[in-house]
Design an enzyme around this catalytic site. Structure first.
Site, mmCIF file in Angstrom:
data_model
loop_
_atom_site.group_PDB
_atom_site.id
_atom_site.type_symbol
_atom_site.label_atom_id
_atom_site.label_comp_id
_atom_site.label_asym_id
_atom_site.label_seq_id
_atom_site.Cartn_x
_atom_site.Cartn_y
_atom_site.Cartn_z
ATOM 1 N N LYS A 43 -2.054 -0.964 0.638
ATOM 2 C CA LYS A 43 -2.369 -1.046 -0.804
ATOM 3 C C LYS A 43 -1.307 -0.300 -1.616
ATOM 4 O O LYS A 43 -0.584 0.546 -1.086
ATOM 5 C CB LYS A 43 -3.745 -0.435 -1.045
ATOM 6 C CG LYS A 43 -3.801 1.060 -0.743
ATOM 7 C CD LYS A 43 -5.214 1.601 -0.795
ATOM 8 C CE LYS A 43 -5.216 3.089 -0.482
ATOM 9 N NZ LYS A 43 -6.562 3.585 -0.205
ATOM 10 N N TYR A 271 15.554 20.006 -22.763
ATOM 11 C CA TYR A 271 14.531 19.934 -23.808
ATOM 12 C C TYR A 271 13.776 21.252 -23.900
ATOM 13 O O TYR A 271 13.366 21.820 -22.890
ATOM 14 C CB TYR A 271 13.514 18.837 -23.478
ATOM 15 C CG TYR A 271 14.019 17.430 -23.720
ATOM 16 C CD1 TYR A 271 14.321 16.976 -24.997
ATOM 17 C CD2 TYR A 271 14.177 16.556 -22.643
ATOM 18 C CE1 TYR A 271 14.775 15.686 -25.210
ATOM 19 C CE2 TYR A 271 14.625 15.256 -22.837
ATOM 20 C CZ TYR A 271 14.919 14.826 -24.136
ATOM 21 O OH TYR A 271 15.359 13.560 -24.337
HETATM 22 C C1 LIG Z 1 -6.656 3.978 1.156
HETATM 23 C C2 LIG Z 1 -7.734 3.626 2.076
HETATM 24 C C3 LIG Z 1 -7.598 3.842 3.464
HETATM 25 C C4 LIG Z 1 -6.394 4.503 4.069
HETATM 26 O O1 LIG Z 1 -6.504 5.892 4.055
HETATM 27 P P1 LIG Z 1 -5.407 6.798 4.796
HETATM 28 O O2 LIG Z 1 -5.959 8.162 4.718
HETATM 29 O O3 LIG Z 1 -4.133 6.636 4.019
HETATM 30 O O4 LIG Z 1 -5.282 6.285 6.173
HETATM 31 C C5 LIG Z 1 -8.613 3.405 4.278
HETATM 32 N N1 LIG Z 1 -9.710 2.811 3.772
HETATM 33 C C6 LIG Z 1 -9.891 2.602 2.460
HETATM 34 C C7 LIG Z 1 -11.122 1.938 1.957
HETATM 35 C C8 LIG Z 1 -8.912 3.015 1.560
HETATM 36 O O5 LIG Z 1 -9.083 2.808 0.244
#
Ligand SMILES: *Cc1c(COP(=O)(O)O)cnc(C)c1O
Length: 376
Positions: A43, A271
């Site tokens: 994702k 800045y």
């Molecule tokens: C992001 C996510 C994961 C992965 O988690 P990690 O700790 O990066 O392995 C797994 N399951 C869901 C539902 C997620 O949203």
């Protein structure tokens, strides 16, 4: 005079180096560790590293599934020619659900509204939609509550056109605290829902609860599919443990020092003119800023010549200024994330400094920073 060798320059003033060899070996390591099929979580563009490249590496190393948060992310992987099963964690909206179903994305069933939409569009397209039922076992976020899950599975079955292919839930504390009582409770609630579904004649083929932390720490949460994102790219599976010995860091973030100079006496930097070099110090003008995802926060440091060099003044959109000690040798390259010589700065250190998660550090690196894939 010899001409400078411009072919040895990187593709841009700041860039990410992603070691796909490490991703492959990490994938194999998780598979060995759990002994269960693996769902590679890619994702948010694989936490900013490039979903297609990370997906291919993970699939080549033996991952069975991919997971994304949005239908658009799944469709992008299909357009890249990836045919592996893909689960979409998040909601699908009417505008995208037809394309998702036609491209064989597996959608998440989490309430009656999601069932209605999926069933209606599956019927219109004349196909059967495969779904995974998401249960909220204590996270307090998306998913049917444990005592509503069986009802929802029955409701979806009555609508028709929906095949319950999986059951899953997500752990809230596994990566934050060892032996937290909620984790035990979540596993128990999940097991209870699975038993109730089976007793009612449902038989979800894929049952999954583990994230990266649970993959390494909680064999009783593995069921028959393990979801990992962080572990595959060498982020810490759990904040309270060092990186497991079988995992490798896969990401290095570098930037070029555009110029080095001593400022006239009395000059301050940047800045707000918040800081001044000490006598004898020079400044390094580093080609990275918050527009690239390098956030403005107190205490930023980078590596130059294998030493921790502090940022002086405020990080601006495209540039950051370094405080170079007296007599510091000329330097061209700085490492923002990764190892250089004996020193290292990893995403978890930036996460702590910036008050965010390690995946947020990587996801926040903007698209203008080229991703360079290495095979080491
Ligand atoms: C992001 C996510 C994961 C992965 O988690 P990690 O700790 O990066 O392995 C797994 N399951 C869901 C539902 C997620 O949203």
């Amino acid at each position: 005079m010899t001409a400078p060798d411009h072919s040895r320059f990187p593709p841009a003033p700041t860039w990410l180096e992603i070691n796909l060899g490490a991703v492959r070996r990490n994938t194999a390591a998780v598979l060995r560790h759990t002994g269960q099929p693996l769902m590679a979580v890619v994702k948010a563009d694989a936490y900013g590293l490039g979903a297609a490249a990370i997906s291919r590496a993970a699939l080549e190393a033996g991952a069975a599934w991919l997971a994304v948060a949005r239908c658009s992310e799944g469709l992008e992987l299909r357009r890249a020619g990836i045919q592996a099963p893909i689960l979409v964690f998040g909601m699908a909206v009417p505008a995208e659900v037809d394309a998702a179903l036609a491209n064989n994305l597996t959608l998440t069933l989490y309430n009656r509204e999601s069932a209605d939409l999926i069933a209606q569009r599956a019927a219109a397209l004349g196909l059967t939609a495969r779904v995974h039922l998401k249960v909220d076992t204590g996270f307090g976020r998306m998913g049917a509550l444990p005592d509503q899950a069986l009802d929802l599975a029955g409701y979806a079955q009555c609508l028709g056109g929906i095949q319950l292919d999986g059951l899953y839930s997500h752990l809230a504390m596994a990566d934050e605290a060892p032996d937290h009582p909620l984790t035990r409770q979540q596993i128990e609630r999940f097991t209870g829902v699975l038993a109730a579904l089976r007793a009612a004649g449902h038989d979800p083929r894929w049952v999954h609860l583990s994230n990266s932390a649970a993959a390494f720490l909680l064999p009783e949460a593995h069921f028959n599919l393990v979801r990992t994102g962080s572990a595959l790219i060498g982020l810490l599976p759990a904040y309270f443990l060092p990186l497991p010995a079988e995992l490798e860091r896969a990401v290095t973030w570098k930037a070029l020092i555009a110029d080095t100079k001593a400022l006239p006496g009395g000059w301050a930097v940047g800045y707000g003119q918040t800081e001044r070099p000490e006598p004898g110090e020079a400044i390094g003008v580093l080609s990275v800023g918050y527009g690239d995802g390098f956030r403005r926060a107190p205490g930023n440091v980078v590596l130059v010549h294998g030493r921790r060099i502090p940022v002086i003044g405020r990080v601006s959109s495209d540039l950051t200024t370094l405080r170079l000690p007296p007599g510091f040798p000329p330097a061209r390259e700085a490492v923002l994330i990764g190892r250089q010589g004996q020193e290292a700065i990893y995403a978890e250190e930036l996460a702590k400094r910036w008050g965010c998660s390690q995946s947020a550090v990587l996801s926040g690196i903007s698209p203008r920073v080229p991703r360079v894939y290495l095979e080491e």
